[in-house]
Design a protein around this motif. Structure first.
Motif, PDB file in Angstrom:
ATOM      1  N   LYS A 190       0.870  -1.177   0.000  1.00  0.00           N
ATOM      2  CA  LYS A 190       0.000   0.000   0.000  1.00  0.00           C
ATOM      3  C   LYS A 190       0.900   1.218   0.000  1.00  0.00           C
ATOM      4  O   LYS A 190       1.767   1.368   0.855  1.00  0.00           O
ATOM      5  CB  LYS A 190      -0.902   0.002   1.227  1.00  0.00           C
ATOM      6  N   TYR A 191       0.700   2.091  -0.967  1.00  0.00           N
ATOM      7  CA  TYR A 191       1.515   3.299  -1.099  1.00  0.00           C
ATOM      8  C   TYR A 191       0.785   4.499  -0.500  1.00  0.00           C
ATOM      9  O   TYR A 191      -0.428   4.637  -0.661  1.00  0.00           O
ATOM     10  CB  TYR A 191       1.802   3.572  -2.580  1.00  0.00           C
ATOM     11  N   GLU A 192       1.546   5.355   0.160  1.00  0.00           N
ATOM     12  CA  GLU A 192       0.994   6.578   0.741  1.00  0.00           C
ATOM     13  C   GLU A 192       0.920   7.643  -0.357  1.00  0.00           C
ATOM     14  O   GLU A 192       1.935   8.006  -0.944  1.00  0.00           O
ATOM     15  CB  GLU A 192       1.899   7.047   1.888  1.00  0.00           C
TER      16      GLU A 192
ATOM     17  N   TYR B 117      -4.045   5.790   1.256  1.00  0.00           N
ATOM     18  CA  TYR B 117      -3.200   4.704   0.755  1.00  0.00           C
ATOM     19  C   TYR B 117      -3.930   3.973  -0.365  1.00  0.00           C
ATOM     20  O   TYR B 117      -5.155   3.888  -0.367  1.00  0.00           O
ATOM     21  CB  TYR B 117      -2.895   3.696   1.869  1.00  0.00           C
TER      22      TYR B 117
END
Length: 174
Positions: A8-10, A84
């Motif tokens: 999961k990318y911010e 996210y």
């Protein structure tokens, strides 16, 4: 940390920001929840591309995975929330840019007012994500990089976090 499409990318945070184009601004947790809801409900009607530096052609190096957006406590900033999402269908170039750290941050392209027809009725939505750019010069600061082989948040000790916060405060003071 190994490259994984499950990560999961911010993408954006509630922390107060300043930029010469937008002055001082901040998004609320509610704003982030609206962005996530609009994305997860596919308001735009197409998948959202991950381009390079807000390329007007929006050539995709990956895509934001449908239904994957969440709002959670920030992993990098205390008392803040972040948006996210997972990315998927990386091109070889996209995977290379993210996994090697050639491009380390994200920048969302957000449309404040998005209008479309739903069942022959004109509907307006706010805070609709239209694209995500890979960039090294994001407007939104203090977020986790796309790929971080040194400071993986799962392995960072409290002392390392405190030291990083003190260094950031010191840099801000200077």
């Amino acid at each position: 940390e190994e490259f994984s499409e499950d990560k999961k990318y911010e993408l954006i945070t509630t922390a107060k920001q300043t930029d010469h184009r937008y002055w001082d601004f901040e998004f609320s947790k509610s704003d982030l929840e609206t962005m996530a809801k609009n994305f997860n409900e596919n308001i735009v009607g197409t998948e959202i591309p991950v381009d390079l530096n807000h390329d007007p052609e929006h050539i995709a190096y990956a895509w934001i995975k449908p239904g994957s957006m969440t709002v959670e406590e920030s992993t990098t900033l205390k008392w803040q929330y972040s948006l996210y999402a997972q990315l998927y269908r990386f091109t070889p170039e996209g995977k290379d840019m993210v996994s090697t750290g050639k491009v380390r941050y994200f920048s969302l392209q957000i449309q404040n007012v998005f209008t479309k027809f739903v069942d022959k009725t004109k509907k307006t939505y706010n805070l609709v994500i239209r694209a995500l750019a890979l960039t090294n010069m994001p407007v939104i600061k203090d977020m986790a990089p796309t790929f971080n082989e040194v400071l993986n948040s799962n392995h960072t000790t409290d002392m390392e976090k405190t030291l990083a916060e003190l260094e950031a405060q010191h840099a801000a003071t200077l």
